[in-house]
Design a protein around this motif. Structure first.
Motif, short mmCIF file in Angstrom:
data_model
loop_
_atom_site.label_atom_id
_atom_site.label_comp_id
_atom_site.label_asym_id
_atom_site.label_seq_id
_atom_site.Cartn_x
_atom_site.Cartn_y
_atom_site.Cartn_z
N ILE A 238 0.84 -1.20 0.00
CA ILE A 238 0.00 0.00 0.00
C ILE A 238 0.88 1.25 0.00
CG2 ILE A 238 -1.58 1.36 1.45
CD1 ILE A 238 -2.89 -1.33 2.26
N TRP A 239 1.86 1.25 0.90
CA TRP A 239 2.73 2.43 1.02
C TRP A 239 3.49 2.68 -0.28
CZ3 TRP A 239 8.08 2.98 0.74
CH2 TRP A 239 8.57 4.24 1.11
N LEU A 240 4.13 1.62 -0.81
CA LEU A 240 4.98 1.82 -2.00
C LEU A 240 4.15 2.16 -3.23
CD1 LEU A 240 7.83 1.88 -3.15
CD2 LEU A 240 7.67 -0.59 -3.52
N SER A 241 2.98 1.52 -3.40
CA SER A 241 2.17 1.84 -4.58
C SER A 241 1.66 3.28 -4.49
CB SER A 241 1.00 0.86 -4.74
OG SER A 241 0.12 0.92 -3.65
N MET A 242 1.39 3.73 -3.26
CA MET A 242 0.94 5.11 -3.05
C MET A 242 2.09 6.08 -3.35
SD MET A 242 -0.70 6.46 0.52
CE MET A 242 -1.66 7.95 0.64
N LEU A 243 3.29 5.73 -2.88
CA LEU A 243 4.46 6.58 -3.14
C LEU A 243 4.72 6.68 -4.65
CD1 LEU A 243 6.98 8.06 -1.80
CD2 LEU A 243 8.22 5.95 -2.28
N HIS B 14 -1.24 -6.99 -10.88
CA HIS B 14 -0.46 -5.93 -10.23
C HIS B 14 0.56 -6.57 -9.28
CE1 HIS B 14 0.14 -2.28 -7.62
NE2 HIS B 14 0.18 -1.76 -8.83
N TRP B 15 1.72 -5.93 -9.12
CA TRP B 15 2.78 -6.57 -8.31
C TRP B 15 2.34 -6.81 -6.86
CZ3 TRP B 15 4.93 -3.97 -4.13
CH2 TRP B 15 4.73 -2.59 -4.06
N THR B 16 1.40 -6.02 -6.36
CA THR B 16 0.97 -6.23 -4.98
C THR B 16 0.01 -7.42 -4.84
OG1 THR B 16 -0.80 -4.63 -5.34
CG2 THR B 16 1.19 -3.81 -4.28
N LEU B 51 -6.21 -0.15 4.23
CA LEU B 51 -6.52 1.01 3.38
C LEU B 51 -7.48 1.96 4.10
CD1 LEU B 51 -6.91 -0.61 -0.15
CD2 LEU B 51 -5.28 1.18 0.47
N LEU B 85 -4.33 -2.03 -6.56
CA LEU B 85 -3.74 -0.82 -6.00
C LEU B 85 -3.20 0.12 -7.08
CD1 LEU B 85 -1.86 -2.10 -2.82
CD2 LEU B 85 -3.93 -0.73 -2.91
N TRP B 89 -5.15 4.29 -6.47
CA TRP B 89 -4.67 5.64 -6.13
C TRP B 89 -5.12 6.70 -7.13
CZ3 TRP B 89 -4.07 5.51 -1.32
CH2 TRP B 89 -3.49 4.42 -0.68
N PRO B 100 -3.09 11.51 -3.34
CA PRO B 100 -2.73 10.74 -2.16
C PRO B 100 -1.21 10.56 -2.12
CG PRO B 100 -4.34 9.57 -3.54
CD PRO B 100 -3.81 10.71 -4.34
N ASP B 101 -0.57 11.12 -1.11
CA ASP B 101 0.88 11.17 -1.08
C ASP B 101 1.38 10.74 0.30
OD1 ASP B 101 3.55 11.76 -1.13
OD2 ASP B 101 3.31 13.87 -1.69
N PRO B 102 2.11 9.64 0.37
CA PRO B 102 2.56 9.16 1.69
C PRO B 102 3.61 10.07 2.33
CG PRO B 102 3.53 7.82 -0.05
CD PRO B 102 2.57 8.76 -0.72
#
Lengths: 334, 115
Positions: A238-243, B14-16, B51, B85, B89, B100-102
């Motif tokens: 989640i974090w990396l795809s968002m980044l 998707h890779w996730t 999420l 994912l 986003w 949306p930015d971590p």
């Protein structure tokens, strides 16, 4: 078994073709197909050579690294077809030689996401040639050259026989600052140890990763981190795809081993938006069982990245620790 | 492409989403297909829960849509169905009007406060 694809990139005149023509003389590379985008001064002579004209299909998002290289998809598709029909008796490897300015990310994207090709091919290595005489200057002046070095698994320094005193060392330090986990190989007149050059393995951790603050002068930042315990893989995704959604253009490279609580780590390897299919290993490659992940970014300060992973620690289940510092405890959280 | 649900059958994974498929492949053809389904559902439920720790900051929430897609909603009742994912986003950005930015300090603060 997927057929490995090796991408050879590097600036015009940096010795890609010389390296390739040398390497392709090896008998063990007899069943290697070569896809080239341009004919350099040195002609390649190889029975499985396929010249293609670079043709990029920009996908809806308009992002260059997630575009599809139609020419490569077509060439790889043709090779696969010939191989499956038995017209090529064996196809052990495909080498793609790019044009000097080519961005390797779309090539990786094409192989990883193509509905057919992704089942038959995998990218094992990105090799970049940098010449010992002009390399330092090219890295200072050209963002493309920096991008290529950041995207590499191996950097081959060519023309070392022509380099003046100290030039090679300066270039090596520069490459190391941009991409610490990359392996640096030397070649004069294209002479390299082919077996060493083409043996992909998990190399992160072979040498000590740099401390946090080490970074290249030209606004690339390298951050190496570990975590104080296993990381929740779903949360990390989640974090990396968002980044990558927010800052994909600035993330040149993500590479490392991540402890997700399994018997072995997850191998992370990403070039810009394009993430290799993550491999879950059944054991660690060495004694060190800590996560170690290197981020090579442009214009993302180290502190921001650390603060972000820190802020996500509730989701990740572990606290980020910049590498170079001692980890005080391990395995306490999950 | 199925015209009813928009499901893309020539899937680009998707890779996730790889790890669940990889686990099923590693288990081999003789393994219990029900176990794979349970594994997949557990994983999706976990992702949805995580999420929903992040998305409220953008006025959004997400739910699993029949085990095949994710349904993203805003507070006005607008929604988008997304596959993974990689698509979530950009959809979150369309619905919320924000990226949306971590790295966003306000998001990080809300994450710290939410725990």
């Amino acid at each position: 078994m997927a057929i490995p694809v090796t991408v050879v990139t590097g600036f015009l005149g940096s010795g890609k073709t010389t390296l390739l023509s040398r390497v392709l003389r090896e008998p063990e590379l007899e069943n290697t197909a070569v896809i080239v985008n341009e004919f350099g001064e040195v002609g390649l002579d190889h029975h499985l050579l396929r010249p293609v004209a670079e043709r990029t299909l920009l996908l809806g998002s308009g992002c260059v690294c997630c575009s599809e290289r139609e020419d490569l998809a077509e060439a790889l598709g043709e090779l696969l077809d010939l191989y499956q029909r038995g017209e090529i008796p064996a196809l052990d490897r495909v080498v793609i030689e790019t044009t000097g300015l080519a961005d390797p990310a779309p090539i990786l994207h094409t192989v990883f996401s193509h509905p057919v090709l992704s089942h038959h091919f995998t990218v094992d290595l990105v090799i970049t040639t940098v010449d010992a005489i002009n390399g330092t200057m090219q890295l200072s002046e050209s963002p493309e050259a920096t991008k290529q070095v950041a995207a590499s698994d191996e950097v081959v320094i060519t023309k070392t026989d022509l380099a003046g005193p100290g030039e090679k060392e300066e270039l090596e330090a520069r490459i190391r600052a941009i991409n610490p986990p990359a392996r640096i190989v030397e070649a004069s007149f294209g002479e390299v140890d082919v077996r060493e050059l083409l043996s992909p393995e998990v190399r992160v951790g072979e040498r000590d990763l740099p401390r946090l603050q080490e970074h290249d002068t030209a606004s690339t930042h390298t951050v190496s981190v570990t975590f104080d315990g296993p990381v929740d893989w779903t949360a990390f995704g989640i974090w990396l795809s968002m980044l990558l959604h927010a800052r994909g253009e600035s993330v040149l490279r993500v590479k490392g081993l991540l402890d997700t609580g399994g018997p072995g780590p997850v191998v992370l390897n990403g070039v810009q938006h394009v993430i290799h299919p993550p491999q879950h290993l059944d054991r660690w490659p060495d004694e060190d069982r800590r996560s170690r992940v290197v981020f090579i970014t442009r214009d993302i300060p180290e502190e921001s990245l650390l603060a972000s992973l820190g802020g996500f620690r509730g989701l990740l289940g572990a606290r980020v620790v910049p590498l170079g510092e001692r980890v005080s405890s391990r395995g306490g959280s999950s | 492409m199925c015209v009813l649900c928009g499901q893309d059958f020539v899937g680009r994974l998707h890779w996730t989403d790889r790890h669940v498929t990889d686990r099923a492949l590693a288990a081999g053809p003789a393994s219990d297909p029900g176990e794979h389904q349970r594994d997949r559902r557990r994983d999706r439920a976990h992702r949805v829960a995580l999420l929903n720790g992040v998305l409220p900051h953008y006025g959004l929430k997400v739910e699993d849509w029949s085990g095949s897609k994710y349904l993203l909603r805003d507070r006005k009742g607008r929604s988008e169905l997304v596959q993974d994912l990689g698509a979530l986003w950009p959809a979150a950005q369309r619905l919320s009007g924000r990226v949306p930015d971590p790295l966003d300090a306000a998001l990080l603060e809300s994450l710290e406060g939410g725990r």
